[in-house]
Design a protein around this motif. Structure first.
Motif, short mmCIF file in Angstrom:
data_model
loop_
_atom_site.label_atom_id
_atom_site.label_comp_id
_atom_site.label_asym_id
_atom_site.label_seq_id
_atom_site.Cartn_x
_atom_site.Cartn_y
_atom_site.Cartn_z
N ARG A 123 0.82 -1.21 0.00
CA ARG A 123 0.00 0.00 0.00
C ARG A 123 0.85 1.26 0.00
NH1 ARG A 123 -4.51 -1.46 4.55
NH2 ARG A 123 -4.67 0.81 4.61
N TRP A 124 1.96 1.24 0.75
CA TRP A 124 2.83 2.42 0.80
C TRP A 124 3.56 2.61 -0.55
CZ3 TRP A 124 0.12 2.83 4.71
CH2 TRP A 124 0.31 3.80 5.67
N ALA A 125 3.89 1.52 -1.20
CA ALA A 125 4.52 1.64 -2.52
C ALA A 125 3.57 2.33 -3.50
CB ALA A 125 4.90 0.25 -3.05
N ARG A 126 2.30 1.99 -3.44
CA ARG A 126 1.32 2.65 -4.32
C ARG A 126 1.18 4.12 -3.96
NH1 ARG A 126 -3.14 -2.15 -3.69
NH2 ARG A 126 -2.38 -3.53 -5.36
N LEU A 127 1.16 4.43 -2.64
CA LEU A 127 1.04 5.83 -2.22
C LEU A 127 2.22 6.66 -2.71
CD1 LEU A 127 -0.28 5.96 1.46
CD2 LEU A 127 -1.24 7.10 -0.54
N ARG A 128 3.41 6.07 -2.71
CA ARG A 128 4.60 6.81 -3.12
C ARG A 128 4.88 6.69 -4.61
NH1 ARG A 128 7.33 8.27 1.57
NH2 ARG A 128 9.19 8.84 0.41
N LEU A 130 5.71 3.93 -6.33
CA LEU A 130 6.85 3.06 -6.58
C LEU A 130 6.39 1.78 -7.26
CD1 LEU A 130 8.54 3.35 -3.06
CD2 LEU A 130 9.19 4.59 -5.14
N PRO A 131 7.28 1.10 -8.01
CA PRO A 131 6.95 -0.22 -8.54
C PRO A 131 6.64 -1.18 -7.39
CG PRO A 131 8.93 0.66 -9.60
CD PRO A 131 8.61 1.56 -8.46
N VAL A 132 5.45 -1.75 -7.40
CA VAL A 132 4.96 -2.47 -6.23
C VAL A 132 5.79 -3.72 -5.94
CG1 VAL A 132 3.01 -3.73 -5.25
CG2 VAL A 132 2.63 -1.59 -6.49
N ARG A 133 6.05 -4.55 -6.95
CA ARG A 133 6.75 -5.81 -6.72
C ARG A 133 8.15 -5.58 -6.14
NH1 ARG A 133 6.03 -10.93 -8.71
NH2 ARG A 133 4.43 -10.17 -10.16
N ALA A 134 8.90 -4.67 -6.77
CA ALA A 134 10.25 -4.40 -6.28
C ALA A 134 10.22 -3.78 -4.88
CB ALA A 134 10.97 -3.46 -7.26
N ALA A 135 9.24 -2.91 -4.62
CA ALA A 135 9.15 -2.27 -3.31
C ALA A 135 8.83 -3.28 -2.22
CB ALA A 135 8.10 -1.17 -3.34
N VAL A 136 7.94 -4.23 -2.52
CA VAL A 136 7.59 -5.24 -1.52
C VAL A 136 8.80 -6.12 -1.21
CG1 VAL A 136 6.17 -7.27 -1.07
CG2 VAL A 136 5.14 -5.22 -2.05
N GLU A 137 9.57 -6.50 -2.23
CA GLU A 137 10.76 -7.30 -2.00
C GLU A 137 11.78 -6.53 -1.16
OE1 GLU A 137 12.19 -8.39 -5.83
OE2 GLU A 137 10.58 -9.84 -6.23
N ALA A 358 -4.25 15.07 -9.59
CA ALA A 358 -5.18 14.00 -9.95
C ALA A 358 -4.59 12.64 -9.60
CB ALA A 358 -5.52 14.07 -11.43
N ARG A 359 -3.30 12.45 -9.90
CA ARG A 359 -2.66 11.17 -9.58
C ARG A 359 -2.61 10.95 -8.08
NH1 ARG A 359 2.30 12.11 -13.83
NH2 ARG A 359 1.20 11.43 -15.73
N ALA A 360 -2.25 12.01 -7.33
CA ALA A 360 -2.18 11.87 -5.87
C ALA A 360 -3.56 11.56 -5.29
CB ALA A 360 -1.62 13.15 -5.25
N THR A 361 -4.61 12.21 -5.83
CA THR A 361 -5.96 11.94 -5.36
C THR A 361 -6.34 10.48 -5.60
OG1 THR A 361 -6.68 14.22 -5.72
CG2 THR A 361 -8.39 12.53 -5.68
N CYS A 362 -5.99 9.96 -6.77
CA CYS A 362 -6.31 8.55 -7.06
C CYS A 362 -5.54 7.61 -6.14
CB CYS A 362 -5.99 8.25 -8.53
SG CYS A 362 -7.10 9.06 -9.70
N ARG A 363 -4.26 7.94 -5.84
CA ARG A 363 -3.50 7.10 -4.92
C ARG A 363 -4.11 7.11 -3.53
NH1 ARG A 363 1.17 9.63 -7.29
NH2 ARG A 363 1.55 10.73 -5.33
N VAL A 364 -4.52 8.31 -3.07
CA VAL A 364 -5.15 8.41 -1.76
C VAL A 364 -6.47 7.64 -1.74
CG1 VAL A 364 -6.20 9.99 -0.10
CG2 VAL A 364 -4.05 10.60 -1.20
N ALA A 365 -7.26 7.78 -2.81
CA ALA A 365 -8.55 7.08 -2.87
C ALA A 365 -8.34 5.57 -2.83
CB ALA A 365 -9.30 7.48 -4.13
N ARG A 366 -7.31 5.11 -3.51
CA ARG A 366 -7.04 3.67 -3.49
C ARG A 366 -6.62 3.20 -2.10
NH1 ARG A 366 -3.65 0.40 -8.13
NH2 ARG A 366 -4.11 -1.70 -7.36
N GLU A 367 -5.80 4.00 -1.43
CA GLU A 367 -5.39 3.66 -0.06
C GLU A 367 -6.59 3.67 0.89
OE1 GLU A 367 -3.72 3.05 3.63
OE2 GLU A 367 -3.05 2.46 1.62
N ILE A 368 -7.45 4.67 0.74
CA ILE A 368 -8.63 4.75 1.60
C ILE A 368 -9.56 3.57 1.32
CG2 ILE A 368 -10.72 6.08 2.05
CD1 ILE A 368 -9.04 8.60 1.66
#
Length: 624
Positions: A123-128, A130-137, A358-368
């Protein structure tokens, strides 16, 4: 036996070399002032200036209430100062994107309770961004470094405070930030946990990362930091270099003289020498401050001239706890002068994208949305939609409903009622019932979503990401609105399909009624969200939502009842309000098979956008 150093277990690396004049520091504060309270303002920060070089590990110390957490919130752009300026990596902290380069551990932050560390990494990788797979690893590797390898799948609400702190530190390292700002990173940790956190911080410092630490554990600060500033009564009154034989904030060095016999009282007073509590087996220890090497040699010559045999001379630094106690116990008039940090050095900002918001709003909406799902709030909405479907199912099987439907079919077949008239009446009634039942239910349920998201301990962690308060407000609105759209759509399809299964000839326009409900809901929820920012209480927000709905219902009927010659007088007042009653009429027109007007939709959407602009302003003002 030589005298032991004042602070043991010094694991720091040497301080970074001086930077060229044109180099941009990692952190700069210039004349920061901040007060709280309207009637009787209480100063929290008074002209604080500070500069932290790239690659430095800087510690902040001070008694409780000195303003340390307020200072960190100002430097990160989480609250606005009353006066002065701050720079992160040479850029204004008000620009959210700069926090993409900063890793933050806020004080007393609350992790999303139902998420595991690995889920949080995703979730934090999406907020920032970042590429999710690499960030999780990468995040999993950091968690294992911090001793969290066996807790990767455990939900955060089952963590101890120390485990939460280690998870927060791992999240702060996601994306390899250039600057780490750690507010009480070892709070609540046991000795093993503190050792693991200290090891990771030292490794990050050795890798060239800049670290800023606020900690009440002075021993941990001494082991990690190369320089420490002491904040007292809202002022940065002293800085101490801890990298080795260092001088104090006033530029004077400190040395220990080990002598075979006690110094005469007159000489002790003339040298300004102090007996050390740590006596050496080879003699008596006196601590002497001096400006430079010549000053030290002069003190040594005077000791020898007095006939006292000198055993050893050793440069030492002042113990941090001693300095802290000296500053913290000083009377108000005895506080040393504030530290100066010079002029601000600016960095050239990267070109911004017009789509950043707009991108930040979508990231926040996805986190929420993820948070709502984890907190089972989305389940409540799904349960509401399921309740509609179940109610519809049993209604279709009810003997009374079946009989009424059969009678309607017979009337149409026997020519008693025209089929078109019947479809028109049934569609209008179904549209009216669907419109008001879904609108009232959604307003009450939606009011419960936002207050937990604005709770300071959770909100601070969200705002530590590269998003603004306005992005958070937009994200809350978008996520709740999208959830309502899904519920309205499912319910609308269920109503239409149920009537068709009964053999009743309703118009396909009934499927568009959820669109009008969505427009009306957005207008009301914008006001509910504004009320939530002003008074973050779910029950109060629900009352505001229902009061708004009733007031708009009365206003809409009042407008319709106005005589023609009086309408121009009230036209402005009614014109700026959302058209709930007009939207209800448009829904009935759709249900009856007629077309849909655009005025009520357009004016209501315009009101919603204006209200969201007010919400953005209030959200930004909350930084004060």
């Amino acid at each position: 036996m030589p005298m032991p150093p004042v602070a043991s277990h010094d694991e720091r690396r040497a301080p970074p070399p001086p930077q060229p004049d044109g180099a941009v520091p990692a952190l700069q504060l210039a004349g920061i002032e901040k007060s709280y309270g309207l009637l009787r303002p209480r100063p929290a920060l008074r002209g604080v200036s500070l500069r932290v070089a790239r690659g430095e590990c800087y510690g902040l110390a001070g008694p409780n209430g000195a303003g340390k957490t307020t200072l960190i919130r100002v430097m990160l752009g989480l609250i606005a100062p009353d006066a002065g300026e701050a720079r992160l990596l040479g850029l204004s902290p008000e620009w959210p994107e700069v926090r993409r380069r900063v890793g933050i551990v806020p004080e007393a932050a609350e992790l999303p309770p139902c998420a595991s560390p690995l889920q949080l990494m995703k979730r934090w990788a999406r907020l920032r961004g970042l590429p999710v797979r690499a960030a999780v690893e990468r995040g999993e590797a950091i968690l294992r470094r911090l001793g969290m390898g066996e807790l990767l799948a455990r939900p955060a609400h089952r963590f101890s405070k120390g485990e939460k702190q280690r998870t927060l530190l791992a999240l702060s390292l996601l994306g390899d930030p250039e600057l780490l700002v750690l507010d009480e990173p070892t709070d609540g940790l046991d000795p093993l946990g503190r050792a693991l956190v200290r090891k990771v911080i030292l490794e990050e410092c050795a890798a060239g990362r800049t670290v800023f630490i606020n900690s009440h554990l002075l021993s941990e600060t001494e082991r990690v930091c190369t320089r420490v500033g002491i904040l007292h009564r809202g002022q940065l009154v002293r800085e101490e270099v801890l990298g080795g034989s260092a001088s104090s904030a006033d530029g004077r060095a400190t040395s220990a003289l080990v002598v075979a016999a006690p110094l005469p009282a007159q000489l002790e007073s003339a040298l300004g020498a102090r007996r050390s509590a740590r006596e050496d087996g080879a003699g008596h220890v006196y601590v002497v401050d001096h400006d430079d090497l010549d000053g030290l040699n002069d003190a040594v010559d005077r000791v020898r001239a007095a006939g006292v045999r000198l055993v050893e001379v050793r440069r030492i630094r002042r113990d941090l706890e001693e300095t802290f106690t000296l500053v913290a116990t000083a009377a108000p008039g005895e506080s040393p002068a504030a530290v100066e940090a010079g002029e601000l050095i600016e960095a050239s900002p990267a070109p911004g994208s017009p789509l950043r918001g707009a991108r930040a709003t979508c990231r926040v909406a996805r986190e929420i949305a993820s948070d709502l799902v984890a907190r089972k709030m989305a389940h409540a909405a799904a349960a509401g939609a399921a309740l509609v479907l179940v109610t519809m199912f049993f209604a279709l099987r009810n003997d009374i409903v079946q009989g009424m439907a059969a009678s309607a079919r017979q009337f149409r077949a026997g020519g008693i009622v025209d089929g078109t008239v019947l479809a028109h009446a049934l569609g209008r009634g179904a549209a009216a019932g669907e419109y008001w039942s879904l609108l009232v239910g959604s307003v009450v349920l939606s009011a419960l979503f936002a207050p937990p998201l604005l709770e300071p301990r959770r909100n601070t962690l969200l705002l530590a990401q590269p998003i603004s308060r306005a992005d958070v407000a937009n994200g809350i609105f978008l996520s709740v609105w999208a959830l309502a759209v899904a519920v309205f759509g499912v319910s609308g399809i269920a109503v239409f399909a149920g009537l068709r299964l009964l053999g009743l000839p309703v118009a396909p326009g009934l499927l568009l009624v959820p669109l009008l409900i969505t427009v009306a809901f957005a207008a009301i929820y914008a006001g509910v969200l504004l009320a939530t920012y002003l008074f973050p209480n779910g029950l109060l927000a629900a009352v505001v939502g229902m009061t708004t709905l009733l007031a708009l219902l009365v206003a809409g009927n009042t407008e319709a009842a106005q005589p023609g010659n009086a309408r121009p007088l009230a036209g402005f007042f009614f014109g700026i309000l959302p058209k709930l009653v007009d939207l209800h009429r448009e829904a009935m027109r759709l249900g009856g098979g007629a077309g849909m007007g655009a005025f009520a939709i357009g004016s209501t959407v315009a009101y919603t956008l204006a209200m969201l602009l007010v919400v953005r302003i209030v959200a930004r003002r909350s930084e004060r």
